[in-house]
Design a protein around this motif. Structure first.
Motif, short mmCIF file in Angstrom:
data_model
loop_
_atom_site.label_atom_id
_atom_site.label_comp_id
_atom_site.label_asym_id
_atom_site.label_seq_id
_atom_site.Cartn_x
_atom_site.Cartn_y
_atom_site.Cartn_z
N HIS A 1 2.76 1.60 -1.37
CA HIS A 1 2.99 3.05 -1.35
C HIS A 1 2.13 3.74 -0.29
O HIS A 1 2.49 4.82 0.20
N GLU A 2 1.02 3.09 0.11
CA GLU A 2 0.19 3.67 1.16
C GLU A 2 0.81 3.44 2.54
O GLU A 2 0.53 4.18 3.49
N LEU A 3 1.66 2.41 2.65
CA LEU A 3 2.35 2.16 3.91
C LEU A 3 3.55 3.08 4.09
O LEU A 3 4.03 3.26 5.21
N TYR A 4 4.01 3.66 2.98
CA TYR A 4 5.14 4.59 3.02
C TYR A 4 4.75 5.89 2.29
O TYR A 4 5.28 6.19 1.22
N PRO A 5 3.83 6.65 2.86
CA PRO A 5 3.27 7.80 2.15
C PRO A 5 4.29 8.91 1.88
O PRO A 5 4.05 9.75 1.00
N ASP A 6 5.40 8.91 2.60
CA ASP A 6 6.40 9.96 2.41
C ASP A 6 7.52 9.53 1.47
O ASP A 6 8.52 10.26 1.32
N GLU A 7 7.39 8.37 0.85
CA GLU A 7 8.42 7.86 -0.06
C GLU A 7 7.82 7.61 -1.44
O GLU A 7 6.61 7.49 -1.60
N LYS A 8 8.70 7.50 -2.43
CA LYS A 8 8.25 7.26 -3.80
C LYS A 8 8.46 5.83 -4.27
O LYS A 8 7.96 5.44 -5.31
N GLY A 9 9.20 5.02 -3.50
CA GLY A 9 9.50 3.68 -3.96
C GLY A 9 10.24 3.72 -5.28
O GLY A 9 11.10 4.56 -5.49
N ARG A 10 9.85 2.85 -6.22
CA ARG A 10 10.46 2.87 -7.54
C ARG A 10 9.52 3.50 -8.57
O ARG A 10 9.65 3.25 -9.77
N ASN A 11 8.58 4.29 -8.09
CA ASN A 11 7.64 4.95 -8.99
C ASN A 11 8.30 6.16 -9.66
O ASN A 11 9.12 6.84 -9.06
#
Length: 242
Positions: free
Chosen positions: A232-242
């Protein structure tokens, strides 16, 4: 002879793949065994598939089918999807693939169709995304979808009494067929871990990259492992599956 390196569930984290292969100092002599779930979660699922295909041309790679890979393939081929997939990472993947031309999609379908249900090496070590249900092992599995959907193998390992020996009639027969079993599918973050976890002879290498954990690459022989930053730190503008 190179190493046998096992990679956990990627879930669209292209940046994390590049990071762990660099940190593990992977060379062309190493065999890479990917446990599946290459897509859904972070926003670079097509880039992940493209990168895996390039890796295949450079070195020995084993690509195992995950449940999310199967769901993507079915959607690409038929246009049909479930609301469950849509809400568990599929929406972002669909958005990414809708930007691609048909030729690119067809190439990715061929890759997804080529994925293996499992891999059994010369040392009787089994590599499978989720598990299997047949007491006599993977070659006798009646329901092939269990290879990428089953959770009972890992759940059994988690609750197994460590005082029960291999020869005890209560010991799970499924565990006795293979020297070791390497799986993903059920993130170890569910039990509060972010590193590979061994229970009985089963190693779970899904360290929660789809959520707030890192992506992991594990040496199957030495059990040394390397990890990405928390994805999630590599994609700070996304939420992933969180």
């Amino acid at each position: 002879m190179g190493r046998n390196l096992v990679i956990g569930d990627v879930h669209g984290s292209y940046k994390a793949i590049r990071q762990i292969l660099d940190r593990a100092k992977v060379t062309s002599s190493d065999r890479l065994i990917f446990l599946g779930d290459y897509v859904d979660g972070w926003g670079q699922s097509p880039e992940v598939i493209d990168y895996l295909m390039r890796l295949k041309s450079e070195q020995d790679c084993i690509f195992i089918r995950g449940n999310h890979d199967d769901l993507l393939m079915r959607w690409l081929k038929t246009g049909e999807y479930s609301e469950e997939w849509f809400s568990h990472g599929g929406r972002m993947t669909m958005d990414s693939y809708n930007k691609l031309d048909n030729d690119k999609k067809q190439v990715h379908i061929l890759f997804l169709e080529s994925l293996a249900d499992y891999y059994l090496d010369d040392n009787n070590r089994l590599f499978v995304h989720a598990g299997f249900t047949n007491l006599n092992g993977v070659k006798n599995e009646y329901f092939s979808r269990m290879f990428y959907w089953d959770r009972t193998l890992w759940e059994t390992a988690l609750c197994l009494d460590t005082n029960i020996g291999h020869d005890d009639p209560l010991y799970p027969k499924r565990f006795t067929h293979y020297k070791e079993i390497f799986i993903g599918h059920t993130p170890v973050t569910r039990i509060g871990e972010t590193v590979p976890v061994q229970k009985a002879n089963i190693w779970n290498v899904d360290t929660g990259a789809a959520f707030k954990g890192p992506l992991t690459i594990l040496d199957a022989d030495t059990k040394e492992y390397w990890q990405s930053d928390p994805v999630h730190e590599l994609y700070p503008d996304e939420k992933g599956r969180n």
